[in-house]
Design an enzyme around this catalytic site. Structure first.
Site, PDB file in Angstrom:
ATOM      1  N   HIS B 500       0.783   5.403   0.380  1.00 44.63           N
ATOM      2  CA  HIS B 500       0.310   4.858  -0.885  1.00 44.63           C
ATOM      3  C   HIS B 500      -0.125   3.419  -0.650  1.00 44.63           C
ATOM      4  O   HIS B 500       0.472   2.496  -1.174  1.00 44.63           O
ATOM      5  CB  HIS B 500       1.397   4.946  -1.964  1.00 44.63           C
ATOM      6  CG  HIS B 500       1.881   6.352  -2.207  1.00 44.63           C
ATOM      7  ND1 HIS B 500       3.019   6.638  -2.912  1.00 44.63           N
ATOM      8  CD2 HIS B 500       1.359   7.552  -1.851  1.00 44.63           C
ATOM      9  CE1 HIS B 500       3.186   7.958  -2.962  1.00 44.63           C
ATOM     10  NE2 HIS B 500       2.193   8.538  -2.315  1.00 44.63           N
TER      11      HIS B 500
HETATM   12  C1  LIG Z   1       2.044  13.047   3.653  1.00 44.69           C
HETATM   13  C2  LIG Z   1       1.289  12.562   2.439  1.00 44.69           C
HETATM   14  C3  LIG Z   1       1.716  12.912   1.175  1.00 44.69           C
HETATM   15  C4  LIG Z   1       1.036  12.472   0.044  1.00 44.69           C
HETATM   16  N1  LIG Z   1       1.465  12.880  -1.177  1.00 44.69           N
HETATM   17  C5  LIG Z   1       0.852  12.440  -2.286  1.00 44.69           C
HETATM   18  C6  LIG Z   1       1.285  12.850  -3.587  1.00 44.69           C
HETATM   19  O1  LIG Z   1       2.206  13.651  -3.726  1.00 44.69           O
HETATM   20  N2  LIG Z   1       0.663  12.353  -4.671  1.00 44.69           N
HETATM   21  C7  LIG Z   1      -0.370  11.477  -4.568  1.00 44.69           C
HETATM   22  O2  LIG Z   1      -0.854  11.037  -5.595  1.00 44.69           O
HETATM   23  N3  LIG Z   1      -0.832  11.107  -3.354  1.00 44.69           N
HETATM   24  C8  LIG Z   1      -0.250  11.559  -2.213  1.00 44.69           C
HETATM   25  N4  LIG Z   1      -0.724  11.188  -0.983  1.00 44.69           N
HETATM   26  C9  LIG Z   1      -1.901  10.298  -0.929  1.00 44.69           C
HETATM   27  C10 LIG Z   1      -3.217  11.055  -0.983  1.00 44.69           C
HETATM   28  O3  LIG Z   1      -3.291  11.942   0.090  1.00 44.69           O
HETATM   29  C11 LIG Z   1      -4.370  10.063  -0.936  1.00 44.69           C
HETATM   30  O4  LIG Z   1      -4.247   9.182  -2.035  1.00 44.69           O
HETATM   31  C12 LIG Z   1      -5.736  10.709  -1.049  1.00 44.69           C
HETATM   32  O5  LIG Z   1      -5.880  11.756  -0.136  1.00 44.69           O
HETATM   33  C13 LIG Z   1      -6.812   9.659  -0.828  1.00 44.69           C
HETATM   34  O6  LIG Z   1      -8.101  10.223  -0.898  1.00 44.69           O
HETATM   35  P1  LIG Z   1      -9.342   9.442  -0.320  1.00 44.69           P
HETATM   36  O7  LIG Z   1     -10.532  10.278  -0.556  1.00 44.69           O
HETATM   37  O8  LIG Z   1      -9.343   8.056  -0.834  1.00 44.69           O
HETATM   38  O9  LIG Z   1      -9.059   9.300   1.259  1.00 44.69           O
HETATM   39  P2  LIG Z   1      -8.798  10.407   2.376  1.00 44.69           P
HETATM   40  O10 LIG Z   1      -8.238  11.635   1.810  1.00 44.69           O
HETATM   41  O11 LIG Z   1      -8.029   9.732   3.445  1.00 44.69           O
HETATM   42  O12 LIG Z   1     -10.251  10.732   2.920  1.00 44.69           O
HETATM   43  C14 LIG Z   1     -10.991   9.817   3.661  1.00 44.69           C
HETATM   44  C15 LIG Z   1     -11.884  10.577   4.613  1.00 44.69           C
HETATM   45  O13 LIG Z   1     -12.789   9.658   5.193  1.00 44.69           O
HETATM   46  C16 LIG Z   1     -12.955   9.955   6.568  1.00 44.69           C
HETATM   47  N5  LIG Z   1     -13.383   8.739   7.259  1.00 44.69           N
HETATM   48  C17 LIG Z   1     -12.708   7.569   7.389  1.00 44.69           C
HETATM   49  N6  LIG Z   1     -13.416   6.691   8.118  1.00 44.69           N
HETATM   50  C18 LIG Z   1     -14.583   7.290   8.432  1.00 44.69           C
HETATM   51  C19 LIG Z   1     -15.727   6.891   9.171  1.00 44.69           C
HETATM   52  N7  LIG Z   1     -15.809   5.688   9.736  1.00 44.69           N
HETATM   53  N8  LIG Z   1     -16.751   7.768   9.287  1.00 44.69           N
HETATM   54  C20 LIG Z   1     -16.687   9.009   8.735  1.00 44.69           C
HETATM   55  N9  LIG Z   1     -15.618   9.437   8.044  1.00 44.69           N
HETATM   56  C21 LIG Z   1     -14.579   8.589   7.888  1.00 44.69           C
HETATM   57  C22 LIG Z   1     -11.586  10.448   6.990  1.00 44.69           C
HETATM   58  O14 LIG Z   1     -11.673  11.242   8.154  1.00 44.69           O
HETATM   59  C23 LIG Z   1     -11.141  11.231   5.769  1.00 44.69           C
HETATM   60  O15 LIG Z   1     -11.474  12.584   5.844  1.00 44.69           O
HETATM   61  C24 LIG Z   1      -0.092  11.634   0.177  1.00 44.69           C
HETATM   62  C25 LIG Z   1      -0.524  11.290   1.452  1.00 44.69           C
HETATM   63  C26 LIG Z   1       0.144  11.752   2.577  1.00 44.69           C
HETATM   64  C27 LIG Z   1      -0.356  11.384   3.921  1.00 44.69           C
END
Ligand SMILES: Cc1cc2nc3c(=O)[nH]c(=O)nc-3n(C[C@H](O)[C@H](O)[C@H](O)COP(=O)(O)OP(=O)(O)OC[C@H]3O[C@@H](n4cnc5c(N)ncnc54)[C@H](O)[C@@H]3O)c2cc1C
Ligand code: SF4
Lengths: 249, 570
Positions: B500
């Site tokens: 988080h």
């Molecule tokens: C174990 C775990 C449990 C969790 N449990 C919860 C929960 O119960 N409730 C909750 O609210 N949240 C939870 N979270 C948090 C939640 O997973 C994240 O808040 C959410 O996935 C964020 O989404 P996002 O799209 O911002 O980023 P991400 O899901 O991280 O996606 C970002 C993407 O961008 C790609 N990327 C990054 N840099 C580059 C680059 N330079 N070029 C191309 N691609 C790139 C990555 O490969 C990735 O696929 C948890 C996280 C983890 C790890």
């Protein structure tokens, strides 16, 4: 825990030659087990925990190159997770082979980890900073265990009593032993973590033989679903299942 | 030489929740969208043989390959930052769906208080209540303004939940009813009610029943299989971007995902962005993808890293307190207490990522802070996420860490402990920030992001207070012995805490104290949207992704408006 399981556990201990409640896990005994694992014909010996007389083809070295190092590892793991009235210890669970195989693979080679320099000694809050990979850390760590046994007791590590082995391991844990390129505490923590992994990881990795680690802890392994049991008011004891048995499901 | 490709309407950097939501909303609206994802494709079939604690939970099968890219870390400016050589404190995502594949699915909204924390605190307690050095500020949007977007995200997921009497108003009930309960959850419910609190079931993306979302995507019913957090769901029962939103984008015919495409630069002409540069990590070829709109959807770390590398916006300087990019990095703290039960044994090995019950009596300003040396608070919960045997070896204090007694106690208490946990809110502090590391590089020769972070006095006070409340609940539940979590010392990057992470490119009403406006549009580049928890002005005391999803829907609306009218949206 069901009565039946209690019985089979006791039964197991009887068959394995150590009375339940008796003193187990002494250094001598641990080294005896090591000898069994190491020197007797695996076809006739390993059968108790392997659940049959089949060859354990993967009870062989992928990482270690000599038996003595492997025995030191095995004795140390057994001190970390000894055989007792709950059930088998690290050696019977196959943990030394688990660690051997892990060290030969991506984990031992730090494949998924950032290993570029420059390297500096960090604060504990900054984590792993060694320029050595885990395989190298285990090599120097085991060498140091052997040296320490010789310098403190003029014996090999496996010949020491349980108390003497524990003293040496405690010195490592407390970081009282100097090792170049890593610390004795770092090595000890890694070995401790790997031992617990070997006890409870899926048996396909060579530890947790016959799922005995899971049975002791009443963990049912790789089940598909608990939807029919999740609301149960009572503790539910379930026969464990490994990933192998999910292959055709 | 990089090859320049035909221009598209929108390019997203990364395809997780944020990238997936933008793709679904914008491609359906007729825009040509390209998603660049550094990792590989994956789907539900890939998780059928996934009940393997070692491979997934401990060797991080689904997560970021830190041999290629990581960050550096130090507790304060005087220390030398060193690389986080292996994952630990948080588990960054990689591959299709990002961290949204291996999340738990606890899907709480933030509270009205969060969005107006500064005004509300000053109004009630006076200006001195917020201590010097803390950049506590309102978000430039209110809960009521964000509510419709929360509603959209929760409908996309099909969240299973029930009304929380202490939360902000909802325009619609949860799409599906709460999950099943368990004996340990029931004990918590009874104890908290007896103490005068108001328990409710954790809103969950592990669905209680089969559900079709607004895009016509099917999400199945959870089987409580207990391999959830850190795992993908083999039933398609945990809402994730790959099953909930990405197929909708694909169906439109306007969406293309390019895998193994690692973005290395946002191209900025000082006024607008023109596209992005990326490398195909398998062939080594470089490309430029021009676009009308660039959306950074690469999670907090890389969202901020790209802004710093491409010099978009004023970099935060901790010496002067000026500048905004990299400022207000926040995390969370974990107050709580563990109860040991001599007489009772629990089915703690069963469960689901978001199975649990919570109270909000110690959240935000739901309790009086007049005599307290901190503001805000955190949710207090019991969860049953499925305890696995390698990682869970609870022992009473004074048990040695190895040997006979350790073995005996860790086996005995594995099914005889219940933990009352909390997520304590985290407030921005002047010494906690992100910038570029001067020494270490990633696999593409780019600087690593550098994190300077430590727990604050506010954190320490909050931790102590909520831990006491958690311990009282544990005692009320009948634990034979309750062990409160220790007091906070220095933050460590080693043990897992939460994924988080927030801030670094925060939203707000004023360009002098924020990076993006309340559509997540960059103040210094009108066609750049920076989407994710990087926009949080502080971190609340519940999981972030409901708010991340809501902000992504808000940004999607912003991009639609921008494509029609251009210019700044506020
Ligand atoms: C174990 C775990 C449990 C969790 N449990 C919860 C929960 O119960 N409730 C909750 O609210 N949240 C939870 N979270 C948090 C939640 O997973 C994240 O808040 C959410 O996935 C964020 O989404 P996002 O799209 O911002 O980023 P991400 O899901 O991280 O996606 C970002 C993407 O961008 C790609 N990327 C990054 N840099 C580059 C680059 N330079 N070029 C191309 N691609 C790139 C990555 O490969 C990735 O696929 C948890 C996280 C983890 C790890
Ligand atoms: S607990 Fe439920 S949602 Fe989670 S992986 Fe298992 S079946 Fe899927």
């Amino acid at each position: 825990m069901s009565e039946q399981e209690k019985y089979s556990r006791r039964d197991f201990l009887k068959k394995s030659g150590y009375a339940a409640g008796g003193v187990v896990g002494g250094g001598l005994i641990a080294s005896l087990i090591t000898m069994q694992v190491m020197e007797d014909d695996p076809k006739t010996k390993n059968s108790q925990t392997n659940g049959g007389s089949e060859d354990q083809f993967n009870d062989a070295f992928m990482f270690f190159t000599n038996r003595d190092d492997f025995r030191v590892l095995a004795s140390s793991c057994e001190r970390i997770f000894p055989e007792d009235e709950n059930g088998p210890g690290a050696i019977k669970l196959g943990v030394p082979f688990f660690i051997d195989h892990q060290l030969a693979g991506p984990w031992g080679n730090n494949t998924k980890e950032y290993m570029q320099g420059p390297f500096y000694k960090g604060e504990p809050t900054q984590g792993y900073q060694s320029r050595m990979n885990r395989g190298e850390i285990f090599r120097v760590g085991i060498k140091k265990l052997k040296e320490k046994a010789q310098s403190d007791y003029e014996k090999s590590f496996q010949e020491l009593s349980a108390e003497e082995q524990d003293k040496i391991l405690t010195a490592f844990e407390n970081d009282d032993v100097k090792i170049s390129g890593t610390t004795s505490a770092e090595f000890f923590e890694m070995m401790r973590a790997a031992t617990i992994e070997g006890v409870y990881a899926d048996p396909m990795y060579s530890g947790n033989r016959n799922m005995e680690g899971w049975k002791m802890k009443q963990f049912p392994g790789a089940q598909m679903s608990y939807i029919g049991k999740i609301e149960s008011d009572k503790f539910v004891d379930i026969e464990p299942q490994s990933l192998h048995s999910m292959l055709n499901k | 030489m990089a090859k320049t490709l035909p221009k598209v309407d929108v390019v997203t950097v990364g395809v997780g929740w944020t990238g997936g939501i933008l793709a679904a909303e914008l491609a359906k609206d007729g825009m040509k969208v390209v998603g660049l994802e550094r990792g590989k494709e994956r789907s539900t079939e890939d998780y059928l043989h996934g009940h393997d604690e070692l491979r997934y939970a401990l060797r991080y099968e689904l997560m970021q390959d830190t041999s290629k890219e990581t960050l550096t870390f130090r507790n304060n400016r005087k220390q030398r930052a060193l690389p986080m050589r292996q994952l630990g404190s948080f588990l960054l995502g990689e591959n299709l769906g990002g961290a949204g594949v291996h999340w738990n699915g606890q899907t709480y909204r933030f509270f009205p208080y969060d969005f107006e924390i500064k005004s509300m605190t000053e109004k009630k307690y006076g200006k001195g209540k917020i201590k010097d050095g803390y950049f506590v500020q309102d978000w430039g949007i209110t809960y009521d303004e964000l509510e419709p977007y929360y509603d959209q995200f929760e409908k996309a997921c099909g969240i299973s939940g029930e009304e929380n009497p202490m939360a902000g108003k909802r325009s619609n009930p949860y799409p599906t009813p709460p999950m099943k309960s368990t004996r340990s959850l029931d004990k918590f419910t009874k104890a908290t009610k007896d103490l005068g609190y108001k328990p409710y079931r954790i809103p969950s993306a592990n669905l209680s029943e089969p559900y079709k979302n607004q895009y016509g995507m099917q999400i199945n019913a959870c089987q409580y299989c207990a391999f959830c957090e850190r795992f993908g769901c083999e039933y398609g029962a945990k809402s994730d971007p790959v099953i909930s939103v990405i197929p909708a984008a694909k169906e439109s015919g306007n969406y293309e995902i390019r895998y193994h495409s690692n973005v290395t630069e946002i191209i900025y002409d000082g006024n607008k962005v023109t596209g992005v540069k990326y490398v195909d990590v398998q062939s080594g070829e470089e490309f430029i993808q021009p676009a009308e709109v660039v959306a950074l959807t690469s999670y907090v770390m890389n969202n901020v890293k790209f802004l710093l590398m491409s010099n978009i916006g004023k970099k935060y300087d901790p010496k002067t307190g000026k500048g905004v990019v990299g400022r207000s990095y926040c995390y969370q703290i974990l107050p709580g207490a563990t109860g040991f039960y001599e007489e009772e044994q629990f089915n703690t090995f069963m469960g689901a990522g978001a199975l649990g019950t919570s109270i909000n009596d110690f959240y935000g300003d739901n309790f009086d802070h007049s005599d307290l040396d901190f503001i805000h608070g955190g949710v207090v919960s019991i969860t049953q996420t499925g305890k696995r045997p390698i990682a869970n070896n609870p022992t009473p204090p004074d048990t040695p860490r190895w040997g006979k007694e350790f073995k005996n106690n860790s086996i005995k208490y594995y099914t005889r402990t219940l933990t009352i946990g909390s997520q304590g809110a985290s407030l921005p502090y002047k010494e906690n920030f992100l910038d570029l590391d001067p020494t270490y590089k990633d696999a593409y020769g780019l600087p690593l992001l550098r994190m300077t972070y430590n727990f604050t006095q506010q954190d320490k006070n909050l931790q102590k207070y909520i831990t006491k409340k958690a311990a009282e609940i544990s005692e009320k539940m009948g634990a034979s012995k309750t062990v409160p979590n220790p007091e906070l010392t220095d933050y460590s990057i080693v043990p897992y805490q939460t994924t988080h992470n927030t801030g670094g490119a925060i939203m707000g009403a004023d360009p002098n104290s924020s990076v993006v406006n309340n559509y997540l549009q960059h103040w210094n580049a009108e066609n750049l949207f920076v989407v994710g928890a990087s926009a949080f002005a502080h971190n609340g005391g519940v999981n972030p992704t409901d708010t991340v999803g809501a902000l992504a829907y808000r940004a999607a609306e912003g991009i639609k408006k921008y494509r029609k009218n251009g210019g700044s949206l506020v």
